[in-house]
Design a protein around this motif. Structure first.
Motif, PDB file in Angstrom:
ATOM      1  N   TYR A 255      73.086  82.887  78.330  1.00 34.89           N
ATOM      2  CA  TYR A 255      72.493  84.031  78.150  1.00 34.89           C
ATOM      3  C   TYR A 255      73.351  84.904  77.072  1.00 34.89           C
ATOM      4  N   LEU A 256      72.676  85.286  75.919  1.00 35.28           N
ATOM      5  CA  LEU A 256      73.499  85.570  74.788  1.00 35.28           C
ATOM      6  C   LEU A 256      72.893  86.974  74.349  1.00 35.28           C
ATOM      7  N   PRO A 257      73.646  87.784  73.770  1.00 33.03           N
ATOM      8  CA  PRO A 257      73.180  89.050  73.048  1.00 33.03           C
ATOM      9  C   PRO A 257      72.310  88.772  71.933  1.00 33.03           C
ATOM     10  N   THR A 258      71.317  89.300  71.850  1.00 31.56           N
ATOM     11  CA  THR A 258      70.322  89.142  70.603  1.00 31.56           C
ATOM     12  C   THR A 258      71.179  89.316  69.517  1.00 31.56           C
ATOM     13  N   GLY A 259      71.278  88.660  68.319  1.00 32.38           N
ATOM     14  CA  GLY A 259      71.618  88.931  67.205  1.00 32.38           C
ATOM     15  C   GLY A 259      73.256  88.936  66.946  1.00 32.38           C
ATOM     16  N   SER A 260      73.693  88.569  68.070  1.00 32.03           N
ATOM     17  CA  SER A 260      75.212  88.310  68.016  1.00 32.03           C
ATOM     18  C   SER A 260      75.590  86.759  67.535  1.00 32.03           C
ATOM     19  N   ASN A 261      76.679  86.954  66.916  1.00 35.25           N
ATOM     20  CA  ASN A 261      77.229  85.590  66.347  1.00 35.25           C
ATOM     21  C   ASN A 261      77.825  84.666  67.531  1.00 35.25           C
ATOM     22  N   PRO A 262      77.322  83.593  67.924  1.00 37.84           N
ATOM     23  CA  PRO A 262      77.773  82.882  69.169  1.00 37.84           C
ATOM     24  C   PRO A 262      79.046  82.180  68.864  1.00 37.84           C
ATOM     25  N   ARG A 263      79.424  82.206  67.459  1.00 39.73           N
ATOM     26  CA  ARG A 263      80.620  81.149  67.396  1.00 39.73           C
ATOM     27  C   ARG A 263      81.972  82.251  67.915  1.00 39.73           C
ATOM     28  N   GLY A 264      82.655  81.554  69.108  1.00 38.34           N
ATOM     29  CA  GLY A 264      83.555  82.012  69.614  1.00 38.34           C
ATOM     30  C   GLY A 264      83.522  83.027  70.564  1.00 38.34           C
TER      31      GLY A 264
END
Length: 292
Positions: free
Chosen positions: A74-83
């Motif tokens: 579950y990720l914030p939309t638009g955020s860079n998932p790297r690290g």
């Protein structure tokens, strides 16, 4: 032209909207299928359609559980998932990774990140079964999965390591147990958020869940009997005053004095979870910032 006429129902609805807007109190309307649908109002962290979280679902094999499990990000939309710093997210009894984001938790996070009110972080959930996140069944060890396999799955996909753990109901019990195990390894988790944790005070009641071999095993794992076992992790606990686990959780809050110990009106349901998830996000965000 005469004055417009309004039905009694429309007038009541209009008044309710005005009152809700002025007071910030959630209102409820009956949907066509006679269920109640909560209208989000003036939460400290707003829930807007544009801020919907990004959800990524995979199937992976867990050697600790000897089966395939669902892995949900579950990720914030638009955020860079790297690290991206991640909180483990533990579901409740009879739950699973696909439905772990109670009370719109992931969308609340995504909205807050979009507004710039919290640093970006994400949640990772995984199927854990119904055994209170420990090895109750031979060959099925969900805690070993969390401790030994989840970090590798995150690393392989480029995410950051778990800085926190969040859990609801059985998952709240599991979150406190996970924090204990991390502390015992000399690698304490920075923050633990327990929402309506399943802190049961009697063995006959816990025995109904068939999650422990006997009373002794339960006693060896029960957070209420190991109050200092989570080490230096910052603790946040939220519970409704009509929750069936209120007695044990009140005792835990009284004895442990967590950084956040909140009792609000509500039960053991999504209506209560929606009240507290903005505060949960704010609590975790303090420690996510330090993890970057």
């Amino acid at each position: 032209m005469g004055d417009p006429t309004y039905s009694r129902r429309s007038l009541i609805a209009a008044i309710a909207v005005i009152i809700a807007t002025a007071t910030g109190v959630a209102t409820y309307v009956s949907s066509s299928d006679a269920t109640e649908q909560q209208i989000a109002t003036a939460d400290r962290v707003s829930r807007t359609p544009a801020a919907k979280a990004t959800v990524r679902i995979e199937r992976v094999y867990s050697a600790a559980r000897h089966r395939e499990v669902t892995l949900a990000f579950y990720l914030p939309t638009g955020s860079n998932p790297r690290g991206l710093p991640m909180s483990i997210l533990l579901h409740g009894l009879h739950g699973d990774a696909r439905h772990a984001s109670i009370g719109d938790l992931a969308d609340v996070l995504s909205s807050a990140v979009a507004k710039g009110s919290v640093p970006a972080f994400g949640f990772v959930a995984v199927d854990g079964g119904d055994n209170y996140w420990h090895d109750n069944v031979p060959g099925d060890d969900p805690m070993a999965m969390l401790l030994d396999e989840v970090p590798g799955w995150l690393r392989e996909r480029g995410y950051g390591q778990p800085f926190a753990v969040t859990g609801v109901s059985m998952g709240g019990f599991g979150a406190l147990l996970y924090a204990r195990r991390r502390a015992e390894r000399g690698d304490p988790v920075a923050a633990t958020a327990a929402i309506s944790p399943g802190l049961i005070t009697t063995w006959p009641e816990m025995a109904k869940r068939r999650a422990f071999k006997d009373e002794g095993e339960w006693a060896s794992l029960d957070p209420l009997r190991h109050l200092k076992s989570t080490g230096p992790t910052a603790l946040g606990v939220w519970i409704g005053d009509r929750d069936r686990f209120i007695d044990g959780t009140r005792r835990f809050i009284h004895d442990v004095r967590p950084e956040v110990g909140t009792v609000k009106a509500g039960g053991h349901d999504d209506g209560f979870y929606r009240k507290v998830t903005p505060d949960v996000v704010q609590f975790l965000a303090k420690y996510a910032k330090r993890a970057v």
